[in-house]
Design an enzyme around this catalytic site. Structure first.
Site, PDB file in Angstrom:
ATOM      1  N   HIS A   1      -4.968  38.487 -66.570  1.00  0.00           N
ATOM      2  CA  HIS A   1      -3.909  39.395 -66.112  1.00  0.00           C
ATOM      3  C   HIS A   1      -3.551  40.365 -67.231  1.00  0.00           C
TER       4      HIS A   1
ATOM      5  N   ASP B   1     -13.507  72.441 -71.280  1.00  0.00           N
ATOM      6  CA  ASP B   1     -13.729  71.043 -70.913  1.00  0.00           C
ATOM      7  C   ASP B   1     -13.372  70.231 -72.146  1.00  0.00           C
TER       8      ASP B   1
ATOM      9  N   TRP C   1      -3.769  36.560 -73.974  1.00  0.00           N
ATOM     10  CA  TRP C   1      -4.529  37.753 -74.360  1.00  0.00           C
ATOM     11  C   TRP C   1      -4.660  37.873 -75.870  1.00  0.00           C
TER      12      TRP C   1
ATOM     13  N   SER D   1     -15.538  52.165 -75.944  1.00  0.00           N
ATOM     14  CA  SER D   1     -15.065  53.174 -74.994  1.00  0.00           C
ATOM     15  C   SER D   1     -13.823  53.875 -75.534  1.00  0.00           C
ATOM     16  N   SER D   2     -12.880  53.076 -76.039  1.00  0.00           N
ATOM     17  CA  SER D   2     -11.638  53.671 -76.532  1.00  0.00           C
ATOM     18  C   SER D   2     -11.886  54.565 -77.732  1.00  0.00           C
TER      19      SER D   2
ATOM     20  N   HIS E   1       0.047  45.497 -82.636  1.00  0.00           N
ATOM     21  CA  HIS E   1       1.286  46.252 -82.580  1.00  0.00           C
ATOM     22  C   HIS E   1       1.045  47.746 -82.356  1.00  0.00           C
TER      23      HIS E   1
ATOM     24  N   GLU F   1      -1.246  48.889 -80.787  1.00  0.00           N
ATOM     25  CA  GLU F   1      -1.660  48.930 -79.380  1.00  0.00           C
ATOM     26  C   GLU F   1      -0.470  49.137 -78.441  1.00  0.00           C
TER      27      GLU F   1
ATOM     28  N   TYR G   1       2.143  50.761 -78.960  1.00  0.00           N
ATOM     29  CA  TYR G   1       2.556  52.171 -78.975  1.00  0.00           C
ATOM     30  C   TYR G   1       1.467  53.066 -78.430  1.00  0.00           C
TER      31      TYR G   1
ATOM     32  N   SER H   1       8.133  63.693 -71.283  1.00  0.00           N
ATOM     33  CA  SER H   1       8.586  64.908 -71.960  1.00  0.00           C
ATOM     34  C   SER H   1       8.181  66.174 -71.207  1.00  0.00           C
TER      35      SER H   1
ATOM     36  N   HIS I   1       6.072  40.937 -86.944  1.00  0.00           N
ATOM     37  CA  HIS I   1       7.230  40.512 -86.149  1.00  0.00           C
ATOM     38  C   HIS I   1       6.795  39.676 -84.942  1.00  0.00           C
ATOM     39  N   HIS I   2       5.483  39.594 -84.708  1.00  0.00           N
ATOM     40  CA  HIS I   2       4.981  38.676 -83.678  1.00  0.00           C
ATOM     41  C   HIS I   2       4.721  37.297 -84.259  1.00  0.00           C
TER      42      HIS I   2
ATOM     43  N   THR J   1      12.481  56.217 -82.084  1.00  0.00           N
ATOM     44  CA  THR J   1      12.489  56.047 -80.633  1.00  0.00           C
ATOM     45  C   THR J   1      13.823  56.511 -80.071  1.00  0.00           C
TER      46      THR J   1
ATOM     47  N   LYS K   1      13.942  60.180 -79.614  1.00  0.00           N
ATOM     48  CA  LYS K   1      13.296  60.635 -78.399  1.00  0.00           C
ATOM     49  C   LYS K   1      14.219  60.453 -77.201  1.00  0.00           C
TER      50      LYS K   1
ATOM     51  N   ARG L   1       7.085  30.571 -72.445  1.00  0.00           N
ATOM     52  CA  ARG L   1       6.123  31.312 -71.649  1.00  0.00           C
ATOM     53  C   ARG L   1       4.808  30.537 -71.607  1.00  0.00           C
TER      54      ARG L   1
HETATM   55  C1  HEA Z   1       0.773  46.777 -68.926  1.00  0.00           C
HETATM   56  C2  HEA Z   1       0.582  45.574 -68.745  1.00  0.00           C
HETATM   57  C3  HEA Z   1       1.159  44.668 -67.708  1.00  0.00           C
HETATM   58  C4  HEA Z   1       1.542  44.904 -66.401  1.00  0.00           C
HETATM   59  C5  HEA Z   1       1.481  46.202 -65.631  1.00  0.00           C
HETATM   60  C6  HEA Z   1       2.026  43.645 -65.881  1.00  0.00           C
HETATM   61  C7  HEA Z   1       2.514  43.466 -64.599  1.00  0.00           C
HETATM   62  C8  HEA Z   1       3.056  42.280 -64.110  1.00  0.00           C
HETATM   63  N1  HEA Z   1       3.150  41.079 -64.789  1.00  0.00           N
HETATM   64 FE1  HEA Z   1       2.464  40.724 -66.670  1.00  0.00          FE
HETATM   65  N2  HEA Z   1       1.794  40.371 -68.543  1.00  0.00           N
HETATM   66  C9  HEA Z   1       1.289  41.304 -69.419  1.00  0.00           C
HETATM   67  C10 HEA Z   1       1.115  42.644 -69.171  1.00  0.00           C
HETATM   68  C11 HEA Z   1       1.393  43.273 -67.956  1.00  0.00           C
HETATM   69  N3  HEA Z   1       1.935  42.683 -66.845  1.00  0.00           N
HETATM   70  C12 HEA Z   1       0.960  40.688 -70.680  1.00  0.00           C
HETATM   71  C13 HEA Z   1       0.392  41.387 -71.912  1.00  0.00           C
HETATM   72  C14 HEA Z   1       1.288  39.337 -70.541  1.00  0.00           C
HETATM   73  C15 HEA Z   1       1.166  38.246 -71.596  1.00  0.00           C
HETATM   74  C16 HEA Z   1      -0.003  37.377 -71.330  1.00  0.00           C
HETATM   75  C17 HEA Z   1      -0.110  36.297 -72.330  1.00  0.00           C
HETATM   76  O1  HEA Z   1       0.848  35.528 -72.480  1.00  0.00           O
HETATM   77  O2  HEA Z   1      -1.157  36.224 -72.984  1.00  0.00           O
HETATM   78  C18 HEA Z   1       1.825  39.178 -69.192  1.00  0.00           C
HETATM   79  C19 HEA Z   1       2.312  37.968 -68.690  1.00  0.00           C
HETATM   80  C20 HEA Z   1       2.992  37.844 -67.485  1.00  0.00           C
HETATM   81  C21 HEA Z   1       3.730  36.695 -67.094  1.00  0.00           C
HETATM   82  C22 HEA Z   1       3.984  35.480 -67.953  1.00  0.00           C
HETATM   83  C23 HEA Z   1       3.123  34.358 -67.631  1.00  0.00           C
HETATM   84  C24 HEA Z   1       3.342  33.239 -68.580  1.00  0.00           C
HETATM   85  O3  HEA Z   1       3.699  33.467 -69.741  1.00  0.00           O
HETATM   86  O4  HEA Z   1       3.127  32.088 -68.157  1.00  0.00           O
HETATM   87  C25 HEA Z   1       4.228  36.943 -65.830  1.00  0.00           C
HETATM   88  C26 HEA Z   1       5.071  36.013 -65.066  1.00  0.00           C
HETATM   89  O5  HEA Z   1       5.877  36.379 -64.311  1.00  0.00           O
HETATM   90  C27 HEA Z   1       3.788  38.251 -65.454  1.00  0.00           C
HETATM   91  C28 HEA Z   1       4.082  38.875 -64.263  1.00  0.00           C
HETATM   92  C29 HEA Z   1       3.761  40.198 -63.974  1.00  0.00           C
HETATM   93  C30 HEA Z   1       4.067  40.821 -62.704  1.00  0.00           C
HETATM   94  C31 HEA Z   1       4.748  40.156 -61.545  1.00  0.00           C
HETATM   95  C32 HEA Z   1       3.607  42.126 -62.808  1.00  0.00           C
HETATM   96  C33 HEA Z   1       3.721  43.172 -61.729  1.00  0.00           C
HETATM   97  O6  HEA Z   1       4.296  44.315 -62.279  1.00  0.00           O
HETATM   98  C34 HEA Z   1       2.388  43.465 -61.116  1.00  0.00           C
HETATM   99  C35 HEA Z   1       2.588  44.263 -59.855  1.00  0.00           C
HETATM  100  C36 HEA Z   1       1.320  44.657 -59.199  1.00  0.00           C
HETATM  101  C37 HEA Z   1       0.726  44.016 -58.198  1.00  0.00           C
HETATM  102  C38 HEA Z   1       1.235  42.722 -57.713  1.00  0.00           C
HETATM  103  C39 HEA Z   1      -0.530  44.546 -57.613  1.00  0.00           C
HETATM  104  C40 HEA Z   1      -0.301  44.954 -56.196  1.00  0.00           C
HETATM  105  C41 HEA Z   1      -1.426  44.530 -55.413  1.00  0.00           C
HETATM  106  C42 HEA Z   1      -1.313  43.929 -54.259  1.00  0.00           C
HETATM  107  C43 HEA Z   1      -0.019  43.570 -53.649  1.00  0.00           C
HETATM  108  C44 HEA Z   1      -2.527  43.610 -53.554  1.00  0.00           C
HETATM  109  C45 HEA Z   1      -2.675  42.153 -53.513  1.00  0.00           C
HETATM  110  C46 HEA Z   1      -4.011  41.926 -53.031  1.00  0.00           C
HETATM  111  C47 HEA Z   1      -4.451  40.737 -52.709  1.00  0.00           C
HETATM  112  C48 HEA Z   1      -3.617  39.522 -52.919  1.00  0.00           C
HETATM  113  C49 HEA Z   1      -5.791  40.606 -52.122  1.00  0.00           C
HETATM  114  N4  HEA Z   1       3.031  38.773 -66.482  1.00  0.00           N
HETATM  115  C1  HEA Z   2       4.845  49.506 -74.558  1.00  0.00           C
HETATM  116  C2  HEA Z   2       4.891  48.468 -75.247  1.00  0.00           C
HETATM  117  C3  HEA Z   2       5.967  48.045 -76.219  1.00  0.00           C
HETATM  118  C4  HEA Z   2       6.952  48.783 -76.861  1.00  0.00           C
HETATM  119  C5  HEA Z   2       7.205  50.259 -76.779  1.00  0.00           C
HETATM  120  C6  HEA Z   2       7.686  47.842 -77.648  1.00  0.00           C
HETATM  121  C7  HEA Z   2       8.767  48.209 -78.461  1.00  0.00           C
HETATM  122  C8  HEA Z   2       9.403  47.357 -79.340  1.00  0.00           C
HETATM  123  N1  HEA Z   2       9.165  46.003 -79.475  1.00  0.00           N
HETATM  124 FE1  HEA Z   2       7.864  44.889 -78.384  1.00  0.00          FE
HETATM  125  N2  HEA Z   2       6.380  43.833 -77.492  1.00  0.00           N
HETATM  126  C9  HEA Z   2       5.449  44.317 -76.618  1.00  0.00           C
HETATM  127  C10 HEA Z   2       5.337  45.625 -76.181  1.00  0.00           C
HETATM  128  C11 HEA Z   2       6.140  46.673 -76.633  1.00  0.00           C
HETATM  129  N3  HEA Z   2       7.185  46.575 -77.484  1.00  0.00           N
HETATM  130  C12 HEA Z   2       4.576  43.269 -76.185  1.00  0.00           C
HETATM  131  C13 HEA Z   2       3.414  43.407 -75.219  1.00  0.00           C
HETATM  132  C14 HEA Z   2       5.007  42.104 -76.816  1.00  0.00           C
HETATM  133  C15 HEA Z   2       4.488  40.680 -76.662  1.00  0.00           C
HETATM  134  C16 HEA Z   2       3.098  40.435 -77.066  1.00  0.00           C
HETATM  135  C17 HEA Z   2       2.723  39.019 -76.818  1.00  0.00           C
HETATM  136  O1  HEA Z   2       3.185  38.139 -77.570  1.00  0.00           O
HETATM  137  O2  HEA Z   2       1.973  38.761 -75.856  1.00  0.00           O
HETATM  138  C18 HEA Z   2       6.131  42.506 -77.653  1.00  0.00           C
HETATM  139  C19 HEA Z   2       6.813  41.623 -78.483  1.00  0.00           C
HETATM  140  C20 HEA Z   2       7.747  42.019 -79.406  1.00  0.00           C
HETATM  141  C21 HEA Z   2       8.241  41.170 -80.448  1.00  0.00           C
HETATM  142  C22 HEA Z   2       7.791  39.742 -80.728  1.00  0.00           C
HETATM  143  C23 HEA Z   2       8.525  38.798 -79.885  1.00  0.00           C
HETATM  144  C24 HEA Z   2       8.003  37.415 -80.012  1.00  0.00           C
HETATM  145  O3  HEA Z   2       6.874  37.146 -79.608  1.00  0.00           O
HETATM  146  O4  HEA Z   2       8.755  36.588 -80.527  1.00  0.00           O
HETATM  147  C25 HEA Z   2       9.171  41.906 -81.153  1.00  0.00           C
HETATM  148  C26 HEA Z   2       9.913  41.416 -82.323  1.00  0.00           C
HETATM  149  O5  HEA Z   2      10.325  42.114 -83.139  1.00  0.00           O
HETATM  150  C27 HEA Z   2       9.213  43.223 -80.535  1.00  0.00           C
HETATM  151  C28 HEA Z   2      10.034  44.269 -80.966  1.00  0.00           C
HETATM  152  C29 HEA Z   2       9.971  45.571 -80.467  1.00  0.00           C
HETATM  153  C30 HEA Z   2      10.792  46.654 -80.978  1.00  0.00           C
HETATM  154  C31 HEA Z   2      11.828  46.570 -82.052  1.00  0.00           C
HETATM  155  C32 HEA Z   2      10.416  47.777 -80.277  1.00  0.00           C
HETATM  156  C33 HEA Z   2      10.948  49.168 -80.492  1.00  0.00           C
HETATM  157  O6  HEA Z   2       9.914  50.095 -80.576  1.00  0.00           O
HETATM  158  C34 HEA Z   2      11.926  49.587 -79.449  1.00  0.00           C
HETATM  159  C35 HEA Z   2      12.670  50.835 -79.828  1.00  0.00           C
HETATM  160  C36 HEA Z   2      13.550  51.360 -78.745  1.00  0.00           C
HETATM  161  C37 HEA Z   2      14.894  51.254 -78.677  1.00  0.00           C
HETATM  162  C38 HEA Z   2      15.668  50.499 -79.708  1.00  0.00           C
HETATM  163  C39 HEA Z   2      15.671  51.796 -77.527  1.00  0.00           C
HETATM  164  C40 HEA Z   2      16.060  53.238 -77.617  1.00  0.00           C
HETATM  165  C41 HEA Z   2      16.845  53.598 -78.808  1.00  0.00           C
HETATM  166  C42 HEA Z   2      18.132  54.042 -78.799  1.00  0.00           C
HETATM  167  C43 HEA Z   2      18.866  54.272 -77.550  1.00  0.00           C
HETATM  168  C44 HEA Z   2      18.716  54.421 -80.103  1.00  0.00           C
HETATM  169  C45 HEA Z   2      19.874  53.630 -80.545  1.00  0.00           C
HETATM  170  C46 HEA Z   2      19.493  52.243 -80.816  1.00  0.00           C
HETATM  171  C47 HEA Z   2      19.926  51.520 -81.851  1.00  0.00           C
HETATM  172  C48 HEA Z   2      20.678  52.016 -83.031  1.00  0.00           C
HETATM  173  C49 HEA Z   2      19.676  50.059 -81.816  1.00  0.00           C
HETATM  174  N4  HEA Z   2       8.351  43.256 -79.483  1.00  0.00           N
HETATM  175 CU   LIG Z   3       4.950  44.483 -81.882  1.00  0.00          CU
END
Ligand code: HEA
Ligand code: HEA
Ligand SMILES: [Cu+2]
Ligand code: CUA
Lengths: 284, 387, 537
Positions: free
Chosen positions: C83, C112, C148, C175-176, C259, C261, C263, C274, C308-309, C334, C337, C456
């Site tokens: 997933h 292009d 993942w 690819s990327s 990390h 990734e 962003y 924007s 921080h992870h 952030t 923005k 989780r």
């Molecule tokens: C950009 C990335 C992205 C997106 C878009 C989503 C989308 C969603 N995610 Fe995901 N998710 C992750 C990235 C993302 N996730 C990541 C990185 C993890 C961590 C994995 C890990 O721990 O390693 C995670 C983990 C994660 C968990 C935690 C599982 C766990 O820790 O045990 C859950 C549980 O609720 C969840 C739920 C969902 C749901 C409900 C959506 C929904 O938004 C999805 C909605 C879309 C659909 C549902 C598709 C619609 C299609 C149909 C309705 C057709 C159906 C067709 C048939 C059945 C034939 N995700």
């Molecule tokens: C699009 C993806 C995305 C983005 C943009 C961010 C943004 C941020 N993330 Fe997140 N993060 C993930 C995707 C993302 N993260 C994913 C996928 C994981 C889990 C991975 C995994 O374990 O599977 C994760 C996990 C994760 C962790 C680890 C948690 C854990 O596993 O224990 C932490 C800890 O520091 C963190 C912090 C932050 C912070 C500080 C930002 C900041 O960039 C946010 C900044 C934005 C704001 C703060 C809001 C707007 C600001 C204002 C309105 C200004 C005023 C605010 C203040 C003065 C406070 N993130």
């Molecule tokens: Cu991070």
């Protein structure tokens, strides 16, 4: 913005089937590797097929590019694009090596001292903080690599090959074909010599030093870093050979010879990586 | 601690739509019901209380920022819409405000950094413990070993106690479903307990929310953390690092008891250890071995190879009819003692006594269809060790 | 989403032979046209979104109530891993590459992409990777069940499915990297005369930085999984303490990629928003220059916060403190923005077509996700929340309500340009409202679950978590089903509908709105004149 002898517009190639052939080749290669690594049947065939298709694709695609280039279809703007892209590509390669250098740094500066520290003594009694090491559970002794034998010679070889390729470049710019060709031949030979010595060194390590890929983290980092470097040297030599053949065919002009420069950049990059390796893998 | 009531159990069984609706209502009505718990678990250590307060502070800060920012947005959305005939202004830069909203958030962050730093420094201070316990993560159970204090030398495994039937929905779920073990960790109240974590196979994580303790158990390394519980009670947590198929089934249970109860418990453990120690020279009879082996098997092997010996192929091989099990006993002993690196098959030599290994190997060689009729003596296991 | 090719020749001064292309499937396989390739990226991404979404529904179905109902724990772990990998690498990233392909050449007046043929390869590398990932479910032992993040030693234990994942990651990385080199080169070298970097549309800026992040971080991931491969099969001990390595080393390398990734996912999303917010506020984007600096700052800082992870892995106190402060720092750019977007709307002349609705949804929910990110950044608090559903809630807010909503915003915004038809506004709005409501039902309660301590990555949980999980699952199914609306909207717009003007949104600015809708097959064979007043979208 257009060069007198080239197209006035930015070149956009016609549809091509080479990319998808390349993807197919990679799928075959990946499948082959997966089957082979897991000792399942037919892996070898897939690998062979993958290499074959990849080779065909590389010949086809690059043949195409060379044709377009010699057909004066690239203007100066295209040339600039090539330069940008080659620079970014080399940057990505640098980052790939950075992962392995980072791993080496980490084990030497962090994990080995940590494993040998008083806090971990309960798990790994008697393990000392030293480098090189095959780790706390290592049984067999091994002899580490010394910097001042083959590696030092290899350093000289690569450094001189960097000089010869530059010399060849001067020849090209000054329209001295002879110099270009001799320079390239020398560079290729130096590269091959380097590879030969590297192979010799590996064989020595395996047969006399008991230093293997499986020799703990020293063996892992040593072989992976030098191995990937050697692989890049192989690529570099291959590309230099292609350039040499093209030079023999009369390709390139004093002003326009991006392919030559790209390969030269690449060769220098391989060179610099080696210097890094020489210092942190063999010497320190 | 989250409490669980009959009412909630009833709620669970409600149909999908209704439950969803109730869910929404629950969210609105807040924590009226204990299971709709909205906040961190009730802290029982000073550290956990600090974390709790820090979290509350942060939540207030972010809610205020959020409300502030979106109050402005809402104003725009209402008063600056085209349908109200609002004409667009023409401005697109203002250095003063841009500087302000760079500096002000930075100041807020600096202010937050102070409590965050001091809470952390306190958490990491593991010096001068009253008691040190080594916690080892195994797939999928915890091993506890008391290193210092009265209980030094006490050592046991702690395994999920929830019956399989409850997990497979064949029996009603108990109160502490998935959060109960056969033998919890027992510690005295009010004492600084230092926990050393490690693992043998993959990374696990030993975590008890009520203590604000969560530390990875990394194979080959020792990590440490500490807590000082100031209330007696039973506190529950779970393994918090994905460690394979039964990651969700290796709870942590800590029983915090009074000094007297602790002393009594220690005495009991010491006595048991003394009486349970097997005579290494005893010669075992087959039926004795099998009875014991079955227990060892159920506790240590069944999670992978299954009680019926069929395993979960292809990852976890069947032992019923296995070539190794039916082959020479040396090979069989070797894999049990040394495990197989790179697979989930652990080296049980370090976990089990000679007698237990002899028993479980004998059991496997005689159970199911493997009727080899062989007896294995502890002395044979001892001889095989280190080979 | 496809440029009708008859329109392609309109007013097209015939030049080289490259206006011709083979018909039928061959066109798509061999194409060197950025619009064709953009469309393929977008379709691919949507298919992967459905596949990854279907997997998330399996997860949510299993979590609907305590006990094991539908899948085994092993399979649950595999679904979880796939997933995430499919959503991140198969759905979200390709979606924004699709936008980049379609829009960047049009925005900067290029004929292009810089390397049109390599562009085709970047796309056609995705299907083999997707095949490796999805087929891995069916091989003995199944797909990787490691999450993942692929942490060893667990990933060393896995079967052949793990190797398929590793090679899929390699191919995705190629690819990327190729795609990014292409995009970065296009932006740096193919801008129409007069368009300086500081006059370039913001979407291009976000991609310039994203491209840099990709080129710098994907090779690191490739290195990490290569070491994993050799640890698995060739006896190296990078991640094994017995040989002097360290399992935690993998986490450092992974998050040094991981990390940036996140962003990589967020920045192009910022770019789209924007463009949309100014267009529907009928104002210029506020603070263009500070936006550019903020993007660059985010890109840069993102390389220095990775651990921080890893707060609970036992890194030293000084490390925890450093990474905590560095992570907090990211909130500042952030925030800049967010404030700029808010001020762009301030005293504008707002209307609320679907793209704007999604942009607003993005703004509100991304901010929530960002603020919870800040809570997670505090090491002491993260020790309570690490590996709980609070984290799951955090990243779905930033990735689904952030990146995905922004992608929808862009889709509705540019759909008229791509197809030449206006989409069905009613359905679009319905899609938005259903999405935002169900999204919050699905993911808001996960904050509470996490706070209460639900880990989780577990297929079964204790009873006190039952109630919120029901809510979350209901929301997830609602959200998933609502996404099918988008298919209908797109099909309708491709098939027909009201003709779209060259500038269907009266507040939109930029070169892309000066060409007819649908955009001709070849847009700017010669660099167009650039009017500085059109700058800053
Ligand atoms: C950009 C990335 C992205 C997106 C878009 C989503 C989308 C969603 N995610 Fe995901 N998710 C992750 C990235 C993302 N996730 C990541 C990185 C993890 C961590 C994995 C890990 O721990 O390693 C995670 C983990 C994660 C968990 C935690 C599982 C766990 O820790 O045990 C859950 C549980 O609720 C969840 C739920 C969902 C749901 C409900 C959506 C929904 O938004 C999805 C909605 C879309 C659909 C549902 C598709 C619609 C299609 C149909 C309705 C057709 C159906 C067709 C048939 C059945 C034939 N995700
Ligand atoms: C699009 C993806 C995305 C983005 C943009 C961010 C943004 C941020 N993330 Fe997140 N993060 C993930 C995707 C993302 N993260 C994913 C996928 C994981 C889990 C991975 C995994 O374990 O599977 C994760 C996990 C994760 C962790 C680890 C948690 C854990 O596993 O224990 C932490 C800890 O520091 C963190 C912090 C932050 C912070 C500080 C930002 C900041 O960039 C946010 C900044 C934005 C704001 C703060 C809001 C707007 C600001 C204002 C309105 C200004 C005023 C605010 C203040 C003065 C406070 N993130
Ligand atoms: Cu991070
Ligand atoms: Cu042990 Cu998860």
């Amino acid at each position: 913005m257009s060069h007198p002898a080239s197209a006035s517009r930015y070149f956009v190639p016609e549809p091509s089937h080479w990319p998808v052939v390349g993807s197919f080749a990679l799928l075959l290669l990946a499948t082959g590797a997966i089957l082979t690594f897991n000792s399942i049947a037919y892996g070898g065939y897939f690998l062979l097929g993958g290499f074959a298709v990849l080779t065909v694709m590389l010949f086809g695609w690059f043949g195409r590019v060379i044709g377009e280039s010699e057909g004066q279809r690239y203007n100066l703007q295209v040339d600039r694009s090539f330069r940008w892209s080659m620079a970014w590509f080399i940057f990505s390669e640098v980052m790939f090596f950075a992962a392995f250098f980072g791993a080496l740094f980490y084990v030497r500066v962090l994990s080995i001292p940590d494993l040998a520290s008083a806090e971990q003594a309960a798990l790994w009694e008697g393990f000392k903080n030293q480098w090189p090491t095959a780790g706390p559970a290592a049984k067999d002794a091994f002899t580490p690599m010394h910097a001042w034998g083959i590696p030092a010679i290899n350093t000289l070889l690569l450094l001189s090959s960097g000089a010869t390729v530059t010399w060849a470049h001067w020849g090209l710019v000054a329209n001295k074909r002879q110099q270009l060709i001799v320079g390239l031949i020398l560079t290729v030979l130096l590269g091959l010599l380097f590879l030969g010595l590297q192979v010799y060194e590996y064989r020595e390590a395996y047969s006399h030093f008991n230093l293997k890929l499986t020799t703990g983290v020293y063996g892992s980092t040593f072989y992976m870093l030098t191995g990937f470097h050697g692989f890049h040297v192989t690529l570099g030599v291959t590309m230099l050979t292609v350039i040499l053949l093209r030079a023999l065919k009369g390709h390139f002009t004093g002003e326009r010879h991006f392919a030559f420069e790209a390969v030269a950049w690449y060769w220098h990059f391989v060179d610099v990586v080696w210097l890094g390796l020489f210092v942190v893998v063999y010497w320190l | 601690m989250a409490r669980y009531s009959n009412k909630n159990r009833y709620l669970n069984r409600l149909r999908l739509g209704k439950a969803g609706l109730l869910g929404l209502l629950g969210m609105l009505s807040g924590a009226a019901n204990a299971a709709w718990q909205l906040n961190l678990q009730e802290p029982v250590t000073a550290t956990a209380r600090r974390v709790y307060d820090l979290h509350t502070l942060l939540t207030v800060v972010i809610v205020v920022i959020f409300v502030g920012v979106f109050a402005v947005v809402t104003y725009s959305l209402i008063f600056h819409r085209k349908s109200r005939g609002h004409k667009p202004a023409d401005f697109h830069d203002n250095t003063t405000v841009e500087l302000a909203w760079t500096i002000v958030p930075a100041l807020i962050l600096i202010a937050i950094a102070f409590p965050a730093t001091s809470a952390l420094v306190n958490m990491r201070d593991t010096s001068q413990p009253d008691l040190t316990i080594k916690v080892t993560g195994y797939q999928w159970k915890w091993g506890y070993e008391y290193l210092t204090g009265d209980a030094a030398g006490v050592k046991y495994m702690s395994v999920l106690a929830t019956p399989r039937d409850q997990i497979e929905n064949k029996a009603p779920k108990g109160e502490h479903y998935l959060l109960e073990v056969d033998r919890p960790l027992v510690v005295p109240v009010g004492k600084k307990v230092r926990i050393l974590t490690t693992a043998t196979d993959v990374i696990h994580n030993w975590s008890v929310p009520a203590f604000a303790v969560k530390t990875d158990a990394v194979p080959g390394f020792l990590r440490d953390t500490w807590f000082r519980a100031d209330k007696e009670g039973t506190y529950r947590g779970q393994c918090s690092e994905l460690c394979g198929k039964d990651h969700g089934f290796m709870p942590v249970v800590v029983e915090v008891v009074s000094d007297e109860k602790y002393a009594a418990w220690v005495a009991e453990q010491k006595q048991q250890m003394a009486s349970a120690a097997d005579d290494p020279n005893k010669v075992w009879k087959l039926d004795e071995l099998l009875a014991r082996g079955e227990k060892v098997y159920a506790a240590n092997c069944a999670s992978c190879h299954q009680a019926n010996g069929q395993g979960l192929p292809p990852v976890f091989p069947a032992l019923d009819g296995s070539k190794i099990v039916k082959g020479p006993k040396e090979g069989h002993l070797d894999i049990v003692i040394n495990g197989k690196p790179g697979t989930a098959m652990a080296a049980f030599g370090a976990q089990l006594s000679d007698t237990d290994i002899a028993a479980v190997v004998a059991y496997e060689r005689n159970a199911w269809t493997n009727k080899l009729g062989e007896v294995i003596q502890p002395a044979e296991v001892k001889a095989r060790r280190g080979k | 989403m496809q440029a009708t090719h008859t329109a392609g020749h309109a007013g097209d001064h015939h030049h080289d032979d490259h206006a011709h292309y083979p018909s039928g499937w061959k066109r798509w396989v061999t194409t060197t046209n950025h619009k064709d390739i953009g469309s393929m990226y977008l379709w691919f991404s949507f298919v992967m979104f459905l596949v990854g979404g279907a997997m998330s529904l399996i997860i949510r179905a299993e979590l609907f109530s305590p006990g094991l109902q539908y899948v085994s724990p092993e399979f649950y772990n595999q679904m979880l891993t796939l997933h995430a990998l499919i959503m991140v690498f198969g759905a979200i990233m390709p979606a924004f590459v699709g936008f980049a392909n379609w829009m960047i050449p049009m925005m900067i007046g290029a004929s292009d992409m810089a390397f049109a043929r390599m562009n085709n390869w970047s796309f056609w590398l995705l299907p083999p990777a997707a095949i490796l990932l999805t087929v891995s479910i069916f091989v003995p032992g199944g797909a990787a069940g490691t999450g993942w993040t692929l942490y060893p030693p667990l990933s060393v234990q896995m079967g052949i499915g793990m190797d398929m994942t590793i090679f899929a990651v390699h191919i995705l990385g190629m690819s990327s990297i190729m795609g990014s080199i292409n995009i970065v080169t296009t932006i740096l070298n193919l801008r129409t005369p007069g368009m300086t970097l500081m006059k370039m549309p913001l979407f291009c800026w976000t991609w310039l930085v994203t491209g840099f992040l990709l080129i710098a971080s994907m090779p690191i991931l490739a290195g990490a999984v290569t070491m994993l491969l050799t640890d698995r099969h060739f006896g190296t001990t990078f991640f094994n303490a017995a040989g002097g390595g360290d399992p935690v080393l993998f986490q450092h390398i992974f998050w040094f990629f991981g990390h940036p990734e996140v962003y990589i996912i967020a920045l192009p999303a910022f770019g789209v928003v924007s463009h949309v917010i100014p267009a529907f506020s009928r104002k210029h984007l506020f603070g263009y220059t500070s936006m550019v600096y903020a993007i660059a700052a985010i890109g840069l800082i993102s390389f220095f916060v990775w651990a921080h992870h890893m707060y609970v892995t036992g890194i030293p106190l000084t490390g925890q403190l450093y990474f905590m402060y560095a992570t907090m720092l990211i909130a500042v750019p952030t925030g800049v923005k967010v404030f700029n977007w808010v001020t762009t709307m301030w005293r504008g002349s707002l209307t609320f077509e679907t793209p704007m609705l999604f942009a607003l949804g993005f703004l509100v929910l991304f901010t929530i996700g960002g603020l919870t990110g800040l809570v997670l950044a505090m090491t002491a608090v993260d020790i309570q929340l690490q590996d709980t559903y609070y984290v799951v809630a955090h990243f779905h807010y930033v990735m689904v309500a952030g990146a995905l909503f922004s992608a929808y915003s862009g889709l509705y915004f540019w759909l008229p340009k791509w197809t030449g038809h206006m989409y069905n506004e009613g359905l679009g709005k319905l899609h938005f409202w259903l999405s935002i409501i169900f999204f919050n039902i699905a993911f808001f309660p996960q904050h509470f679950l996490g706070l209460a301590g639900m880990p989780r990555r577990i297929p079964d949980y204790s009873q006190q978590f039952a109630d919120f999980n029901v809510v979350s699952s209901v929301g997830a199914f609602g959200f998933g089903l609502s996404q099918l609306l988008v298919l209908i909207v797109v099909f309708q717009a491709v098939k027909g509908g009201a003709k779209a003007d060259s500038r269907p949104w009266d507040g939109a600015h930029g070169l892309e709105w000066t060409v007819p809708s649908p955009a001709p097959y070849h847009t700017f064979e010669d660099p167009p004149a650039f009017d500085a007043a059109e700058a800053h979208a």
